[in-house]
Design a protein around this motif. Structure first.
Motif, PDB file in Angstrom:
ATOM      1  N   THR A   2     -12.167 -16.472  17.571  1.00 18.07           N
ATOM      2  CA  THR A   2     -12.859 -15.178  16.916  1.00 18.07           C
ATOM      3  C   THR A   2     -11.703 -14.743  16.056  1.00 18.07           C
ATOM      4  N   ASP A   3     -12.432 -13.825  15.392  1.00 20.98           N
ATOM      5  CA  ASP A   3     -11.306 -13.067  14.418  1.00 20.98           C
ATOM      6  C   ASP A   3     -11.102 -11.304  15.098  1.00 20.98           C
ATOM      7  N   SER A   4     -10.413 -10.605  14.440  1.00 25.71           N
ATOM      8  CA  SER A   4     -10.106  -9.228  14.978  1.00 25.71           C
ATOM      9  C   SER A   4     -11.099  -8.234  14.539  1.00 25.71           C
ATOM     10  N   GLU A   5     -11.991  -8.676  13.680  1.00 25.92           N
ATOM     11  CA  GLU A   5     -13.060  -7.651  13.110  1.00 25.92           C
ATOM     12  C   GLU A   5     -14.085  -7.682  14.195  1.00 25.92           C
ATOM     13  N   PRO A   6     -14.923  -6.487  14.232  1.00 23.99           N
ATOM     14  CA  PRO A   6     -16.113  -6.209  14.929  1.00 23.99           C
ATOM     15  C   PRO A   6     -17.222  -7.102  14.430  1.00 23.99           C
ATOM     16  N   LEU A   7     -18.217  -7.517  15.049  1.00 25.80           N
ATOM     17  CA  LEU A   7     -19.351  -8.075  14.646  1.00 25.80           C
ATOM     18  C   LEU A   7     -20.061  -7.070  13.566  1.00 25.80           C
ATOM     19  N   PRO A   8     -20.493  -7.763  12.663  1.00 22.09           N
ATOM     20  CA  PRO A   8     -21.302  -7.121  11.464  1.00 22.09           C
ATOM     21  C   PRO A   8     -22.815  -6.813  11.981  1.00 22.09           C
ATOM     22  N   SER A   9     -23.610  -5.736  11.312  1.00 19.60           N
ATOM     23  CA  SER A   9     -24.825  -5.575  11.646  1.00 19.60           C
ATOM     24  C   SER A   9     -25.770  -6.242  10.641  1.00 19.60           C
ATOM     25  N   GLU A  10     -25.295  -7.140   9.929  1.00 17.30           N
ATOM     26  CA  GLU A  10     -26.087  -7.935   9.075  1.00 17.30           C
ATOM     27  C   GLU A  10     -25.618  -9.169   8.528  1.00 17.30           C
ATOM     28  N   MET A  11     -26.410 -10.358   8.287  1.00 16.43           N
ATOM     29  CA  MET A  11     -26.150 -11.578   8.261  1.00 16.43           C
ATOM     30  C   MET A  11     -25.004 -11.646   7.305  1.00 16.43           C
ATOM     31  N   ALA A  12     -25.023 -11.149   6.155  1.00 16.24           N
ATOM     32  CA  ALA A  12     -24.137 -11.120   5.021  1.00 16.24           C
ATOM     33  C   ALA A  12     -22.649 -11.007   5.432  1.00 16.24           C
ATOM     34  N   GLY A  13     -22.694 -10.222   6.662  1.00 15.43           N
ATOM     35  CA  GLY A  13     -21.168  -9.951   7.180  1.00 15.43           C
ATOM     36  C   GLY A  13     -20.522 -11.122   7.652  1.00 15.43           C
ATOM     37  N   LEU A  14     -21.513 -12.170   8.100  1.00 11.95           N
ATOM     38  CA  LEU A  14     -20.921 -13.351   8.673  1.00 11.95           C
ATOM     39  C   LEU A  14     -20.548 -14.571   7.648  1.00 11.95           C
ATOM     40  N   SER A  62     -31.458 -18.108  23.085  1.00 17.50           N
ATOM     41  CA  SER A  62     -32.325 -17.084  23.523  1.00 17.50           C
ATOM     42  C   SER A  62     -33.610 -17.234  22.575  1.00 17.50           C
ATOM     43  N   GLU A  63     -33.595 -18.197  21.811  1.00 20.85           N
ATOM     44  CA  GLU A  63     -34.738 -18.480  21.005  1.00 20.85           C
ATOM     45  C   GLU A  63     -35.196 -17.162  20.321  1.00 20.85           C
ATOM     46  N   ARG A  64     -33.983 -16.437  19.728  1.00 21.03           N
ATOM     47  CA  ARG A  64     -34.198 -15.235  18.879  1.00 21.03           C
ATOM     48  C   ARG A  64     -33.581 -15.580  17.329  1.00 21.03           C
ATOM     49  N   THR A  65     -33.675 -14.784  16.369  1.00 20.53           N
ATOM     50  CA  THR A  65     -33.062 -14.778  15.380  1.00 20.53           C
ATOM     51  C   THR A  65     -31.641 -14.338  15.121  1.00 20.53           C
ATOM     52  N   PRO A  66     -30.725 -14.787  14.224  1.00 19.94           N
ATOM     53  CA  PRO A  66     -29.419 -14.226  14.372  1.00 19.94           C
ATOM     54  C   PRO A  66     -29.436 -12.704  13.898  1.00 19.94           C
ATOM     55  N   ALA A  67     -30.373 -12.440  12.864  1.00 18.28           N
ATOM     56  CA  ALA A  67     -30.427 -11.038  12.501  1.00 18.28           C
ATOM     57  C   ALA A  67     -30.669 -10.312  13.701  1.00 18.28           C
ATOM     58  N   ASP A  68     -31.488 -10.681  14.927  1.00 19.69           N
ATOM     59  CA  ASP A  68     -31.865  -9.925  16.216  1.00 19.69           C
ATOM     60  C   ASP A  68     -30.519  -9.714  16.927  1.00 19.69           C
ATOM     61  N   ILE A  69     -29.677 -10.800  16.990  1.00 13.77           N
ATOM     62  CA  ILE A  69     -28.551 -10.675  17.758  1.00 13.77           C
ATOM     63  C   ILE A  69     -27.516  -9.605  17.204  1.00 13.77           C
ATOM     64  N   LEU A  70     -27.467  -9.746  15.751  1.00 14.91           N
ATOM     65  CA  LEU A  70     -26.675  -8.700  15.066  1.00 14.91           C
ATOM     66  C   LEU A  70     -27.108  -7.339  15.305  1.00 14.91           C
ATOM     67  N   SER A  71     -28.492  -7.010  15.245  1.00 15.78           N
ATOM     68  CA  SER A  71     -28.899  -5.580  15.346  1.00 15.78           C
ATOM     69  C   SER A  71     -28.591  -5.161  16.839  1.00 15.78           C
ATOM     70  N   GLU A  72     -28.512  -5.882  17.989  1.00 14.73           N
ATOM     71  CA  GLU A  72     -28.105  -5.772  19.141  1.00 14.73           C
ATOM     72  C   GLU A  72     -26.418  -5.622  19.529  1.00 14.73           C
ATOM     73  N   PHE A  73     -25.732  -6.108  18.729  1.00 13.10           N
ATOM     74  CA  PHE A  73     -24.338  -6.313  18.995  1.00 13.10           C
ATOM     75  C   PHE A  73     -23.485  -5.932  17.821  1.00 13.10           C
ATOM     76  N   GLY A  74     -24.083  -5.688  16.503  1.00 13.60           N
ATOM     77  CA  GLY A  74     -23.257  -5.092  15.533  1.00 13.60           C
ATOM     78  C   GLY A  74     -22.685  -4.073  15.524  1.00 13.60           C
ATOM     79  N   GLY A  75     -21.296  -4.091  15.192  1.00 11.88           N
ATOM     80  CA  GLY A  75     -20.360  -2.863  15.361  1.00 11.88           C
ATOM     81  C   GLY A  75     -19.531  -3.030  16.668  1.00 11.88           C
ATOM     82  N   GLN A  76     -19.814  -3.961  17.628  1.00 11.84           N
ATOM     83  CA  GLN A  76     -19.078  -4.007  18.796  1.00 11.84           C
ATOM     84  C   GLN A  76     -18.035  -5.207  18.615  1.00 11.84           C
ATOM     85  N   GLY A  77     -16.961  -5.404  19.485  1.00 11.76           N
ATOM     86  CA  GLY A  77     -16.214  -6.181  19.495  1.00 11.76           C
ATOM     87  C   GLY A  77     -16.628  -7.398  20.164  1.00 11.76           C
ATOM     88  N   PHE A  78     -15.791  -8.414  20.217  1.00 14.43           N
ATOM     89  CA  PHE A  78     -16.262  -9.691  20.888  1.00 14.43           C
ATOM     90  C   PHE A  78     -16.245  -9.850  22.344  1.00 14.43           C
TER      91      PHE A  78
END
Length: 329
Positions: A222-234, A251-267
């Protein structure tokens, strides 16, 4: 009911990319399609191989597919059904050299040493066309990297029909999974997850234990940045995008759903959650695979039964194709 054909090379234990991109989809398709699923051991000879390893890997792949939910009556190994080779030779004589010269996968696999590779690798797409059309299959689940081969199969079918003056072989429709068709390496997010990667840490295979799965996710690049909150950040973060894509697909969800849950957090928290999810989904497959591999006689029986069913479908079709080209029967 439309007929589906798909195959996988038994050149190693199927990995997470195979599961998300193909095997899980195969299990779903069984409900409303006439399916045939093939361990394409003849294709495995197009690259260097060991006879004992090929045998072991064919049995191992069969066990994994059965453990992942494939109906045992729909599974067989390619070399047990002569229709593949018989129609493959006809298609070698229908296909044009110019068509094969355009196949990018041969160029990728052969690299700079194309003169040292087998003729089998060069005509691989013709045999793939025969695999499908020997059953008059009309739908084939493929990744986007196989679409060119499917286009060639349709070209071969069209030329055969034109040359013989018949409408014999049907048009094939690709079924491309909408998500996770390309799962990338855990060590390099710009490369596809592969059985042939020298690093076992680059992939999760369907026989990995819970501890092995968790360890590989923990060590995934991975990298040192936290996960973004939006897809553009990936966009410029291939490793982060790969892990988010895997989480979404499993999980059969969308990547946007995952980022809405984990965005802003570290890996750290994200990887823990991903490892837990993968263990939940994959550990039962590994356990059942291990159980099946304890009974080689049963696995061989399953493949023989599947081959009998496949022959009952393919032999009449290929018999007619041979008569159409003028072979005496």
């Amino acid at each position: 009911m439309q007929r589906v054909f798909s195959g996988i090379q038994p050149t190693g234990i199927p990995h997470l990319g195979n599961y998300l991109g193909a095997i899980r989809n195969w299990a779903t398709l069984q409900a409303d399609h006439d399916c045939l699923f093939c361990l394409v051991d003849m294709h495995s000879l197009t690259m260097p191989w060991s006879p004992q390893t090929l045998r072991e890997q064919t049995l191992g792949s069969a066990a994994c597919l059965l453990a992942a939910g494939i109906d045992p009556t729909r599974l067989y190994n390619q070399s047990a059904v002569s229709a593949h080779a018989r129609l493959g030779w006809i298609f070698n004589c229908v296909s044009r050299l110019g068509w094969l010269n355009r196949m990018t996968q041969f160029k990728d696999k052969a690299g700079k040493n194309r003169e040292n590779h087998s003729a089998g690798l060069y005509v691989y797409p013709n045999l793939m066309a025969a695999d499908i059309l020997a059953f008059h299959a009309t739908r084939v689940p493929v990744g986007d990297d196989q679409l060119q081969h499917l286009e060639l199969a349709n070209d071969i079918a069209q030329k055969f029909n034109h040359d013989m003056g018949v409408e014999f072989f049907p048009k094939i429709e690709p079924l491309v999974p909408p998500a996770a068709a390309r799962v990338m390496s855990l060590r390099d997010g710009t490369k596809k997850m592969s059985k042939s990667d020298p690093s076992a840490q680059s992939r999760i295979v369907l026989t990995d234990t819970a501890d092995e799965i968790a360890g590989k996710i923990r060590r995934a690049k991975t990298d040192s940045e936290p996960l973004p909150s939006e897809m553009a950040g990936l966009a410029e973060r291939p490793e982060a995008r790969n892990l988010v894509t895997i989480y979404a697909a499993v999980s059969e969800r969308t990547p946007a759903d995952i980022l809405s849950e984990f965005g802003g957090q570290g890996f750290g928290p994200f990887k823990n959650a991903l490892a837990e999810l993968l263990v939940q989904k994959l550990a039962p497959i590994a356990t059942e695979t291990s159980r099946l591999l304890q009974d080689e006689t049963h696995l061989l029986s399953v493949l023989r039964t599947g081959a009998e069913r496949a022959r009952s479908v393919a032999d009449p079709i290929v018999n007619e194709a041979e008569s159409l080209v003028g072979f005496l029967r």
